[in-house]
Design an enzyme around this catalytic site. Structure first.
Site, PDB file in Angstrom:
ATOM      1  N   ASP A 130       0.844  -1.190   0.000  1.00  0.00           N
ATOM      2  CA  ASP A 130       0.000   0.000   0.000  1.00  0.00           C
ATOM      3  C   ASP A 130       0.880   1.242   0.000  1.00  0.00           C
ATOM      4  O   ASP A 130       1.692   1.440   0.913  1.00  0.00           O
ATOM      5  CB  ASP A 130      -0.907  -0.022   1.231  1.00  0.00           C
ATOM      6  N   HIS A 137      -3.343  13.877   1.284  1.00  0.00           N
ATOM      7  CA  HIS A 137      -3.525  12.909   2.378  1.00  0.00           C
ATOM      8  C   HIS A 137      -2.291  12.903   3.280  1.00  0.00           C
ATOM      9  O   HIS A 137      -2.420  12.906   4.516  1.00  0.00           O
ATOM     10  CB  HIS A 137      -3.780  11.513   1.791  1.00  0.00           C
ATOM     11  N   GLU A 203     -10.617   4.035   3.784  1.00  0.00           N
ATOM     12  CA  GLU A 203      -9.653   4.814   2.995  1.00  0.00           C
ATOM     13  C   GLU A 203      -9.972   4.618   1.526  1.00  0.00           C
ATOM     14  O   GLU A 203      -9.966   3.485   1.030  1.00  0.00           O
ATOM     15  CB  GLU A 203      -8.207   4.376   3.271  1.00  0.00           C
ATOM     16  N   GLU A 205      -9.198   4.332  -2.000  1.00  0.00           N
ATOM     17  CA  GLU A 205      -7.992   4.044  -2.782  1.00  0.00           C
ATOM     18  C   GLU A 205      -8.378   3.325  -4.064  1.00  0.00           C
ATOM     19  O   GLU A 205      -9.484   2.806  -4.199  1.00  0.00           O
ATOM     20  CB  GLU A 205      -7.044   3.102  -2.010  1.00  0.00           C
ATOM     21  N   ASP A 237      -8.962   0.478   2.114  1.00  0.00           N
ATOM     22  CA  ASP A 237      -7.996   0.033   3.124  1.00  0.00           C
ATOM     23  C   ASP A 237      -8.564   0.411   4.497  1.00  0.00           C
ATOM     24  O   ASP A 237      -8.175   1.420   5.097  1.00  0.00           O
ATOM     25  CB  ASP A 237      -6.646   0.723   2.852  1.00  0.00           C
ATOM     26  N   ARG A 241      -7.923   3.874  13.365  1.00  0.00           N
ATOM     27  CA  ARG A 241      -7.013   4.998  13.586  1.00  0.00           C
ATOM     28  C   ARG A 241      -6.396   5.014  14.977  1.00  0.00           C
ATOM     29  O   ARG A 241      -5.268   5.507  15.145  1.00  0.00           O
ATOM     30  CB  ARG A 241      -7.750   6.321  13.339  1.00  0.00           C
ATOM     31  N   GLN A 244      -3.684   2.300  14.836  1.00  0.00           N
ATOM     32  CA  GLN A 244      -2.617   2.785  13.946  1.00  0.00           C
ATOM     33  C   GLN A 244      -1.743   3.844  14.640  1.00  0.00           C
ATOM     34  O   GLN A 244      -0.510   3.782  14.592  1.00  0.00           O
ATOM     35  CB  GLN A 244      -3.259   3.372  12.687  1.00  0.00           C
ATOM     36  N   LYS A 257      -4.417  -1.989  10.132  1.00  0.00           N
ATOM     37  CA  LYS A 257      -4.846  -2.064   8.736  1.00  0.00           C
ATOM     38  C   LYS A 257      -4.903  -3.490   8.201  1.00  0.00           C
ATOM     39  O   LYS A 257      -5.176  -3.690   7.024  1.00  0.00           O
ATOM     40  CB  LYS A 257      -3.892  -1.244   7.859  1.00  0.00           C
ATOM     41  N   THR A 261      -9.215  -5.604   3.879  1.00  0.00           N
ATOM     42  CA  THR A 261      -9.024  -4.643   2.793  1.00  0.00           C
ATOM     43  C   THR A 261      -9.966  -5.104   1.686  1.00  0.00           C
ATOM     44  O   THR A 261      -9.914  -6.260   1.261  1.00  0.00           O
ATOM     45  CB  THR A 261      -7.560  -4.658   2.294  1.00  0.00           C
ATOM     46  N   GLU A 368      -9.549  12.520   7.940  1.00  0.00           N
ATOM     47  CA  GLU A 368      -9.388  13.871   7.400  1.00  0.00           C
ATOM     48  C   GLU A 368     -10.723  14.621   7.376  1.00  0.00           C
ATOM     49  O   GLU A 368     -10.778  15.798   7.715  1.00  0.00           O
ATOM     50  CB  GLU A 368      -8.845  13.801   5.977  1.00  0.00           C
TER      51      GLU A 368
END
Ligand SMILES: O=C(O)/C=C/C(=O)CC(=O)CC(=O)O
Ligand code: CA
Ligand code: MG
Length: 408
Positions: A130, A137, A203, A205, A237, A241, A244, A257, A261, A368
């Site tokens: 990844d 970001h 996420e 992606e 993904d 948080r 992480q 993570k 996925t 975000e």
């Protein structure tokens, strides 16, 4: 003239004859898995087309690549086979071509209504990496996790940063994700929290599906990297948080993570995306020669995320972004991945990283969008800082033809 299929395709369908994305499916539960392409509201069963001897070009004639339960064998064959398959299928599905159009028995066997099929992972994914290729970001994560001093590490502008992800937990769209348990970042003077993640996120992606690999010790030239990429999927993904933020120093993401996925069932080929190619971002400082591309391109792919809150009927759009916001291209990512001599294999998955745009309504994750929970979103009157049990997250990607040549 615009190419049209004899298969009815609604004007707003994502699957016109110009697209023809590849997936793997079962026509009914219990039947064997086989490759297919999407056309309108149907899946064309490539095993039936192959059995009928209709792949008759030099690369695919007599090949059993479409009699496999995954696309790996076809991926390994490379661009000549991919181009030949695309040309054969576009011809076979064209409104003017009688071979399949006028063969009721074959049509009955080979065109399966999409609503009836079960979609599966399209390839055996041996390895998953990844990247972290959106500057917006990277900056926002830096501000949130590390503060306003140098939010983007200086190395970020010199190389496409990545971590090795976990291939075993990659699942197909629609699979339930179980909220992970783990150690969360301590708050104030307490020790680490342990329990179900309190900051579950998506996420936004996309990911490249690798075609032919490279031998160990033999890097891929950046100008040939596109020949090693079959196409792109949407990818979520899923990220915890709180886990992480606590675990990632100094080795990077791990359990925050690795619990799931999700990828889309359909791989849109680079050949289909070619007409939506656009210039890539200007890179300053100029990358090192091994990352310098003769032609540096991105793709204009609109991306949207909706959340259907638990217990609600309707979903709400939470962000609108675009693939073209990526700073590092997928070809630079692939070349960088191999520069050490690391070998890639057919079916490997290279996630782009979260695709955030410059505007707050184009950010690619809740971290975000809600600024780490400080600014909750309102969805159908319900507040969300992070995901709650039962929420459904829906990704959509589409390319729009903005003009037609009047003389074509
Ligand atoms: O800045 C960080 O500490 C990490 C950010 C990420 O979430 C890493 C990641 O998964 C890469 C990405 O999606 O862009
Ligand atoms: Ca990611
Ligand atoms: Mg993941």
């Amino acid at each position: 003239m615009t190419l049209k299929s004899f298969v009815q395709v609604q004007p707003d369908s994502h699957f016109p004859i110009q697209n023809l994305p590849y997936g793997v499916f079962r026509p009914e539960s219990g039947s064997t898995a086989r490759p297919g392409v999407a056309i309108g509201d149907y899946v064309l069963d490539l095993s039936e087309i192959a059995r009928d001897g209709l792949f008759d070009g030099p690369a695919l004639k007599g090949s059993d690549c479409f009699l496999q339960p995954n696309l790996n064998k076809f991926l390994a064959m490379g661009r000549p086979a991919w181009k030949e398959a695309r040309a054969t299928l576009q011809k076979l599905l064209a409104a003017t071509e009688p071979t399949l159009r006028d063969n009721a028995t074959l049509r009955q066997k080979a065109l399966v209504p999409m609503e009836k099929v079960e979609m599966l992972l399209p390839a055996v994914i041996g390895d998953y990496t990844d990247f972290f290729a959106s500057m917006h970001h990277a900056k926002n994560c830096g501000l949130i996790f590390r503060g306003p001093q140098n939010p983007i590490n200086p190395n970020w502008f010199h190389l496409p940063i990545a971590y090795h992800g976990r291939a075993s937990s990659i699942v197909i769209s629609g699979t339930d994700i179980i909220r992970p348990r783990g150690q969360g970042h301590p708050t104030a003077n307490s020790g680490p929290y342990f329990g179900p993640s309190l900051k579950l996120d998506f996420e936004l992606e996309m990911a490249a599906i690798v075609g032919p690999g490279n031998e160990l010790g033999r890097p891929v030239d950046v100008n040939e990297a596109a020949d090693h990429i079959f196409g792109l999927v949407l990818m979520n993904d899923w990220s915890a948080r709180d886990i992480q933020a606590w675990e990632y120093v100094p080795l990077g993401p791990f359990l925050g993570k690795s619990f799931g996925t999700t990828i889309s069932p359909w791989i849109v080929t680079l050949d289909a995306l070619e007409q939506f190619a656009c210039d890539a971002a200007k890179q300053d400082p100029a990358p090192l020669p091994y990352l310098t591309e003769k032609i540096s391109k991105n793709y204009d792919i609109s991306l949207e995320v909706e959340i259907k809150p638990a217990g609600h009927e309707a979903s709400c759009v939470v962000t609108r972004s675009n693939f073209k916001h990526l700073y590092w291209t997928v070809t630079q990512q692939l070349a960088h991945h191999t520069i050490s001599g690391c070998n890639l294999r057919p079916g490997d998955l290279l996630g782009t990283g979260t695709i955030s745009g410059p505007e707050p309504d184009s950010y690619g994750c809740l971290l975000e969008l809600t600024w780490n929970g400080q600014k909750p979103l309102t969805l159908n009157g319900t507040a969300r800082k992070f995901l709650e049990d039962g929420d459904e997250v829906i990704f959509t990607g589409f390319c729009k033809v903005t003009h037609y040549n009047m003389f074509s």
